[in-house]
Motif scaffolding. Sequence first.
Motif, mmCIF file in Angstrom:
data_model
loop_
_atom_site.group_PDB
_atom_site.id
_atom_site.type_symbol
_atom_site.label_atom_id
_atom_site.label_comp_id
_atom_site.label_asym_id
_atom_site.label_seq_id
_atom_site.Cartn_x
_atom_site.Cartn_y
_atom_site.Cartn_z
ATOM 1 N N LEU A 1 0.850 -1.194 0.000
ATOM 2 C CA LEU A 1 0.000 0.000 0.000
ATOM 3 C C LEU A 1 0.883 1.240 0.000
ATOM 4 O O LEU A 1 1.802 1.357 0.829
ATOM 5 C CB LEU A 1 -0.908 0.000 1.239
ATOM 6 C CG LEU A 1 -1.767 1.248 1.481
ATOM 7 C CD1 LEU A 1 -2.746 1.462 0.339
ATOM 8 C CD2 LEU A 1 -2.510 1.123 2.808
ATOM 9 N N ARG A 2 0.590 2.130 -0.916
ATOM 10 C CA ARG A 2 1.324 3.399 -0.962
ATOM 11 C C ARG A 2 0.402 4.481 -1.494
ATOM 12 O O ARG A 2 -0.439 4.232 -2.369
ATOM 13 C CB ARG A 2 2.570 3.282 -1.846
ATOM 14 C CG ARG A 2 3.405 4.562 -1.873
ATOM 15 C CD ARG A 2 4.787 4.336 -2.395
ATOM 16 N NE ARG A 2 5.558 5.561 -2.440
ATOM 17 C CZ ARG A 2 6.831 5.630 -2.795
ATOM 18 N NH1 ARG A 2 7.476 4.524 -3.111
ATOM 19 N NH2 ARG A 2 7.462 6.776 -2.816
ATOM 20 N N PHE A 3 0.594 5.692 -0.977
ATOM 21 C CA PHE A 3 -0.247 6.830 -1.353
ATOM 22 C C PHE A 3 0.572 7.854 -2.142
ATOM 23 O O PHE A 3 1.766 8.054 -1.881
ATOM 24 C CB PHE A 3 -0.850 7.487 -0.106
ATOM 25 C CG PHE A 3 -1.788 6.585 0.643
ATOM 26 C CD1 PHE A 3 -3.133 6.541 0.320
ATOM 27 C CD2 PHE A 3 -1.323 5.766 1.662
ATOM 28 C CE1 PHE A 3 -4.001 5.706 0.994
ATOM 29 C CE2 PHE A 3 -2.180 4.928 2.347
ATOM 30 C CZ PHE A 3 -3.523 4.892 2.019
ATOM 31 N N PHE A 4 -0.099 8.512 -3.101
ATOM 32 C CA PHE A 4 0.519 9.536 -3.942
ATOM 33 C C PHE A 4 -0.360 10.782 -3.947
ATOM 34 O O PHE A 4 -1.546 10.735 -3.591
ATOM 35 C CB PHE A 4 0.708 9.021 -5.373
ATOM 36 C CG PHE A 4 1.636 7.848 -5.486
ATOM 37 C CD1 PHE A 4 2.999 8.035 -5.619
ATOM 38 C CD2 PHE A 4 1.141 6.553 -5.446
ATOM 39 C CE1 PHE A 4 3.854 6.954 -5.716
ATOM 40 C CE2 PHE A 4 1.991 5.465 -5.538
ATOM 41 C CZ PHE A 4 3.350 5.660 -5.671
ATOM 42 N N LEU A 5 0.242 11.886 -4.400
ATOM 43 C CA LEU A 5 -0.487 13.158 -4.442
ATOM 44 C C LEU A 5 -1.237 13.367 -5.745
ATOM 45 O O LEU A 5 -1.934 14.364 -5.904
ATOM 46 C CB LEU A 5 0.489 14.327 -4.221
ATOM 47 C CG LEU A 5 1.075 14.416 -2.807
ATOM 48 C CD1 LEU A 5 2.161 15.476 -2.750
ATOM 49 C CD2 LEU A 5 -0.019 14.702 -1.785
ATOM 50 N N ASP A 6 -1.083 12.443 -6.694
ATOM 51 C CA ASP A 6 -1.817 12.557 -7.948
ATOM 52 C C ASP A 6 -2.105 11.158 -8.475
ATOM 53 O O ASP A 6 -1.698 10.153 -7.880
ATOM 54 C CB ASP A 6 -1.054 13.390 -8.985
ATOM 55 C CG ASP A 6 0.295 12.785 -9.349
ATOM 56 O OD1 ASP A 6 0.513 11.587 -9.076
ATOM 57 O OD2 ASP A 6 1.149 13.502 -9.896
ATOM 58 N N ALA A 7 -2.817 11.099 -9.591
ATOM 59 C CA ALA A 7 -3.163 9.814 -10.202
ATOM 60 C C ALA A 7 -2.556 9.698 -11.598
ATOM 61 O O ALA A 7 -3.144 9.085 -12.486
ATOM 62 C CB ALA A 7 -4.678 9.653 -10.261
#
Length: 358
Positions: free
Chosen positions: A15-21
């Motif tokens: 699981l990892r989160f980003f500031l854009d898609a």
Amino acid sequence: MGFVMVLSWSRQIFLRFFLDARMESFLLGHVAAFEAWGGAARVALYDNLKSAVLERRGDAIRLHPTLLALAGHYRYEPRPVAPARGNEKGRVERSIRYIRDAFFAGRQFADLDDLNAQAAAWCMADAGERACPEDASLRVGQAFERERDHLLSLPATPFVCEEVKAVSVGKSPYVRFDLNDDSVPATEVQRTLSVVACERLVRILDAQRVVATHARSWYRGEVIEVKQHVQDLVDSKRAAHAHRDTDRLVSAAPACRDLLRQAAERGEPLGRMARALGELLDPYGAAELQRAALDALGRGVPHVSAVRLALDRRRLQRHDPPPVAVPLPEHIQQRDVAVCHPSLAVYDHLTEPEDDPS
């Protein structure tokens, strides 16, 4: 955006989160997952998102070329699931529901780095302690240790996930990227450069040469500058202004060119000398300044004082008062400009009768 990848047998979650898609974040999620697991899955199942599937026509599927490049780099098979077949992606769907309830609900974090650090720890600890669906006698973490040996080995270098974009520099030394303005050296204006951006840095290149590096801002409408770039711009404008003053001086009094050249050979500061000579041009006129410059050259004294002395000596010989500069607004100065009206006699031939050729 949250990126989730789940191993099929052990149900190990990444699981990892980003500031854009963007596509770059989607690819970076793959690279981070493979590095965290120490290997790549042999087959990866994808939903029909645009980052993976560009077009479907019956059984014919056109995958995104950048995703194919990533798959070729890690030697795994990208395989899209059939449309409206929820059973083919049930492992991921259930894992996403589990993440929402067990990890994300009510969680507090300071920033993106803190959130990703918590996600990495949770995947290995809490999520790794749940029972493995394929073997109830094992925990997910234990099953993952067995599955790890069956993963594909990683290549020597990771896949490059940086965003690359061509940008044009206008008259001001800034490039527009992500709706922000990033500074470049003043020497790079009116050129086309390349922006190479990752999560934290924005590099601006001319071919292989890095001309500027900035910390990446995920806000919009910001001006991101390097102090040296701004100072170079100020210095270049000052130099351009001094160059215009010198051109005006030499055009009015050509002898000043040799005067400045000889002064430079003696180590005199040319900028200061050109300004001083320019201040003498308006009150005395171009003709007087030319004679005074020739006089200073003839005496072998290439200095402003010698020019000023020659101007004062000729003024005293003519019994003229000292010139006093009176600053006037531009619109007043334009009233005193002498305009020579051309003769209209050249138009008289238009009224003369044409010769009869017969």
